[in-house]
Motif scaffolding. Structure first.
Motif, PDB file in Angstrom:
ATOM      1  N   VAL A  90       8.126 -14.444  14.036  1.00 41.80           N
ATOM      2  CA  VAL A  90       9.293 -14.078  13.222  1.00 41.80           C
ATOM      3  C   VAL A  90       9.027 -14.440  11.765  1.00 41.80           C
ATOM      4  CG1 VAL A  90      10.910 -14.342  15.139  1.00 41.80           C
ATOM      5  CG2 VAL A  90      10.427 -16.308  13.650  1.00 41.80           C
ATOM      6  N   ARG A  91       9.983 -13.986  10.884  1.00 37.36           N
ATOM      7  CA  ARG A  91       9.742 -14.074   9.446  1.00 37.36           C
ATOM      8  C   ARG A  91      10.625 -15.081   8.723  1.00 37.36           C
ATOM      9  NH1 ARG A  91      10.107  -7.569   8.451  1.00 37.36           N
ATOM     10  NH2 ARG A  91      12.270  -7.982   9.002  1.00 37.36           N
ATOM     11  N   GLU A  92      11.692 -15.545   9.385  1.00 36.23           N
ATOM     12  CA  GLU A  92      12.631 -16.441   8.708  1.00 36.23           C
ATOM     13  C   GLU A  92      12.994 -17.597   9.640  1.00 36.23           C
ATOM     14  OE1 GLU A  92      13.484 -12.109   8.218  1.00 36.23           O
ATOM     15  OE2 GLU A  92      14.031 -13.479   9.854  1.00 36.23           O
ATOM     16  N   THR A  93      13.418 -18.703   9.049  1.00 38.10           N
ATOM     17  CA  THR A  93      13.807 -19.861   9.845  1.00 38.10           C
ATOM     18  C   THR A  93      15.013 -19.546  10.733  1.00 38.10           C
ATOM     19  OG1 THR A  93      15.151 -20.671   7.987  1.00 38.10           O
ATOM     20  CG2 THR A  93      12.899 -21.531   8.195  1.00 38.10           C
TER      21      THR A  93
ATOM     22  N   GLY B 244      16.545 -10.523  -5.805  1.00 36.38           N
ATOM     23  CA  GLY B 244      16.998  -9.727  -4.678  1.00 36.38           C
ATOM     24  C   GLY B 244      18.490  -9.448  -4.767  1.00 36.38           C
ATOM     25  N   LEU B 245      18.863  -8.196  -4.559  1.00 33.75           N
ATOM     26  CA  LEU B 245      20.263  -7.790  -4.527  1.00 33.75           C
ATOM     27  C   LEU B 245      20.663  -7.607  -3.074  1.00 33.75           C
ATOM     28  CD1 LEU B 245      20.268  -5.171  -7.443  1.00 33.75           C
ATOM     29  CD2 LEU B 245      20.816  -7.612  -7.541  1.00 33.75           C
ATOM     30  N   VAL B 246      21.659  -8.352  -2.610  1.00 35.56           N
ATOM     31  CA  VAL B 246      21.990  -8.368  -1.193  1.00 35.56           C
ATOM     32  C   VAL B 246      23.412  -7.865  -0.963  1.00 35.56           C
ATOM     33  CG1 VAL B 246      20.391 -10.264  -0.798  1.00 35.56           C
ATOM     34  CG2 VAL B 246      22.779 -10.781  -1.249  1.00 35.56           C
ATOM     35  N   THR B 247      23.620  -7.270   0.214  1.00 34.71           N
ATOM     36  CA  THR B 247      24.923  -6.676   0.524  1.00 34.71           C
ATOM     37  C   THR B 247      25.664  -7.401   1.638  1.00 34.71           C
ATOM     38  OG1 THR B 247      23.874  -5.140   2.082  1.00 34.71           O
ATOM     39  CG2 THR B 247      24.174  -4.375  -0.191  1.00 34.71           C
ATOM     40  N   ASP B 248      24.940  -8.157   2.471  1.00 37.04           N
ATOM     41  CA  ASP B 248      25.569  -8.811   3.623  1.00 37.04           C
ATOM     42  C   ASP B 248      24.669  -9.944   4.089  1.00 37.04           C
ATOM     43  OD1 ASP B 248      23.445  -7.500   4.863  1.00 37.04           O
ATOM     44  OD2 ASP B 248      24.708  -5.914   5.698  1.00 37.04           O
ATOM     45  N   GLU B 249      25.060 -10.585   5.193  1.00 35.11           N
ATOM     46  CA  GLU B 249      24.296 -11.721   5.694  1.00 35.11           C
ATOM     47  C   GLU B 249      22.898 -11.308   6.146  1.00 35.11           C
ATOM     48  OE1 GLU B 249      23.786 -15.842   6.720  1.00 35.11           O
ATOM     49  OE2 GLU B 249      24.934 -14.672   5.287  1.00 35.11           O
ATOM     50  N   TYR B 250      22.787 -10.125   6.731  1.00 28.94           N
ATOM     51  CA  TYR B 250      21.482  -9.637   7.187  1.00 28.94           C
ATOM     52  C   TYR B 250      20.514  -9.487   6.022  1.00 28.94           C
ATOM     53  CZ  TYR B 250      17.998  -6.275   8.867  1.00 28.94           C
ATOM     54  OH  TYR B 250      16.824  -5.623   9.161  1.00 28.94           O
ATOM     55  N   THR B 251      20.941  -8.801   4.947  1.00 26.39           N
ATOM     56  CA  THR B 251      20.034  -8.603   3.813  1.00 26.39           C
ATOM     57  C   THR B 251      19.787  -9.918   3.075  1.00 26.39           C
ATOM     58  OG1 THR B 251      21.904  -7.892   2.427  1.00 26.39           O
ATOM     59  CG2 THR B 251      20.610  -6.174   3.515  1.00 26.39           C
ATOM     60  N   ARG B 252      20.781 -10.819   3.065  1.00 30.15           N
ATOM     61  CA  ARG B 252      20.577 -12.118   2.434  1.00 30.15           C
ATOM     62  C   ARG B 252      19.512 -12.916   3.186  1.00 30.15           C
ATOM     63  NH1 ARG B 252      21.437 -17.336   2.585  1.00 30.15           N
ATOM     64  NH2 ARG B 252      22.193 -17.215   4.725  1.00 30.15           N
ATOM     65  N   ILE B 253      19.608 -12.941   4.508  1.00 35.27           N
ATOM     66  CA  ILE B 253      18.633 -13.674   5.320  1.00 35.27           C
ATOM     67  C   ILE B 253      17.232 -13.118   5.097  1.00 35.27           C
ATOM     68  CG2 ILE B 253      17.825 -13.938   7.706  1.00 35.27           C
ATOM     69  CD1 ILE B 253      20.741 -14.462   8.478  1.00 35.27           C
ATOM     70  N   LYS B 254      17.102 -11.808   5.091  1.00 40.37           N
ATOM     71  CA  LYS B 254      15.785 -11.206   4.927  1.00 40.37           C
ATOM     72  C   LYS B 254      15.200 -11.492   3.540  1.00 40.37           C
ATOM     73  CE  LYS B 254      14.699  -7.181   6.453  1.00 40.37           C
ATOM     74  NZ  LYS B 254      14.690  -5.723   6.637  1.00 40.37           N
TER      75      LYS B 254
END
Length: 395
Positions: free
Chosen positions: A168-171, A316-326
């Motif tokens: 995986v890519r994130e904690t 990074g410009l994020v729209t939700d928790e998913y894009t923030r995590i990535k």
């Protein structure tokens, strides 16, 4: 060593998704260097076979199915594995290919979240086939969740529990995999070093590169494009560098703009500064463009994956928790953390951008200090996959 590999690949209607293809291409490079033959599972098998010089088959295909129909198709696969004669050519082909292979690999892309249940069903189907036939399953380059409803959590748990190795890519994904019952290796995105040794970077990075997604998370489009235009103008003034837009989901032919280019054009129309457009091109070309920039502003994930290891400052410009995590997950590997909500691209984004630009030398130093060890660890991961498959006896 013959591997059946599924990624979210296949150029359909002339539209390239750079990130999805990049992860698959990186896997092909690494595993072929270790003696593997690849059979791709693709939305466009002929195109994928020609692009990579490999064999390719179509997906079982859970697209556009209701949950009830997806479950029924999954039941049909279970029945076929139990000895029933399937009338579905796609199921029969997949079973035959996995039977003739040494392992199944679920590559990065098609992230395992309830946002895209079709990806979950496709991958759990391949997982069950691999398990039934005694073929090892490898999961690599994944983001898990964060949104998983009860049924999807069950299915994703089945996938990772069946896997011999999970990457995986994130904690957050690593923690979720553990909760689901499988320890996971945490590493950089699989495409982080795509063509790293094959392309020479310019002696001095230049330009502000901007890559955005059409998906705005429900934000008003006119207001959002106006805010991003203000951020882009600020970047041009702050850096003194030209602004270039690059669509990571875009048309391969220079025709009427489609995909991300539509949004880019709306932003360019609202900017005071001059700007240019880079053709979508190939993953390798995209990697070079991102690594050569002086500054990256991105709502897409893979521009950050390409740029950050080269020491490029990334907002990074994020729209939700998913894009923030990535986004934060990709940047954290390289000592960066600058993200802002898309809806506040100008109000919050400009001060963050100014601070990031001020820190550009330390950003480059952090990446330079981390990159050698990260490349060694990444190479070790691919070798571990190859050795895991090689030591598994084939029935």
């Amino acid at each position: 060593m013959r591997l059946v590999v599924i990624g979210d690949v296949g150029v359909v209607d002339g539209m390239m998704h750079i990130g999805d293809e990049a992860m698959f291409e990186a896997l092909c490079d690494e595993m072929r260097a270790r003696g593997a033959e690849i059979v791709a599972v693709s939305s466009a098998p002929e195109e994928t076979a020609a692009r990579y010089g490999i064999d390719a088959i179509g997906r079982i295909d859970f697209d556009l199915l209701s949950r009830t129909d997806a479950e029924a198709r999954l039941d049909g696969i279970d029945a076929a594995l139990g000895g029933a004669v399937s009338t579905d050519d796609r199921i029969r082909t997949m079973i035959a290919e996995i039977r003739s292979a040494d392992a199944v690999i679920i590559a990065g892309a098609g992230n395992l979240a309830s946002t895209w249940p079709t990806h979950i069903y496709e991958r759990v189907a391949m997982s069950r086939i691999a398990q039934s036939l005694g073929r090892p399953l490898i999961v690599t380059g994944q983001t898990l969740g964060p949104e998983l409803n009860e049924r999807d959590r069950e299915l994703v748990g089945e996938i990772v529990q069946n896997a011999a190795l999970v990457g995986v890519r994130e904690t957050t994904s690593q923690a979720l995999s553990s909760v689901l019952g499988a320890p996971a290796r945490l590493g950089v995105d699989d495409a982080s070093f795509l063509a790293w040794d094959d392309t020479e970077l310019p002696s001095k990075p230049s330009g502000v590169l901007i890559s955005l997604s059409l998906h705005l998370g429900g934000a008003d489009r006119v207001e959002t494009t106006t805010r991003i235009a203000a951020l882009a103008d600020a970047a041009a003034g702050l850096t003194g560098e030209p602004v270039r837009f690059h669509a990571h989901f875009g048309a391969l032919e220079n025709v009427t703009p489609r995909g991300d280019a539509l949004l880019h054009d709306e932003i360019r129309d609202r900017m005071r500064s001059a700007s240019e457009v880079l053709p979508t091109g190939t993953p390798r070309e995209a990697a070079l463009a991102a690594r050569s920039a002086a500054l990256l502003i991105t709502g897409r994930y893979h521009p950050a994956v390409f740029a950050a290891p080269a020491g490029v400052p990334v907002l990074g410009l994020v729209t939700d928790e998913y894009t923030r995590i990535k986004q934060r997950g990709a940047l954290a590997h390289w000592g960066q953390s600058s993200t802002v909500a898309l809806a506040a691209a100008d109000t919050d984004g400009i001060p963050v951008l100014e601070a990031l630009w001020e820190q550009r030398e330390s950003v480059a130093q952090s990446a330079a200090q981390a990159v050698t060890a990260a490349r060694v660890e990444s190479a070790s991961w691919w070798t571990q996959i190859a050795e895991s498959v090689a030591k598994t006896p084939k029935n």
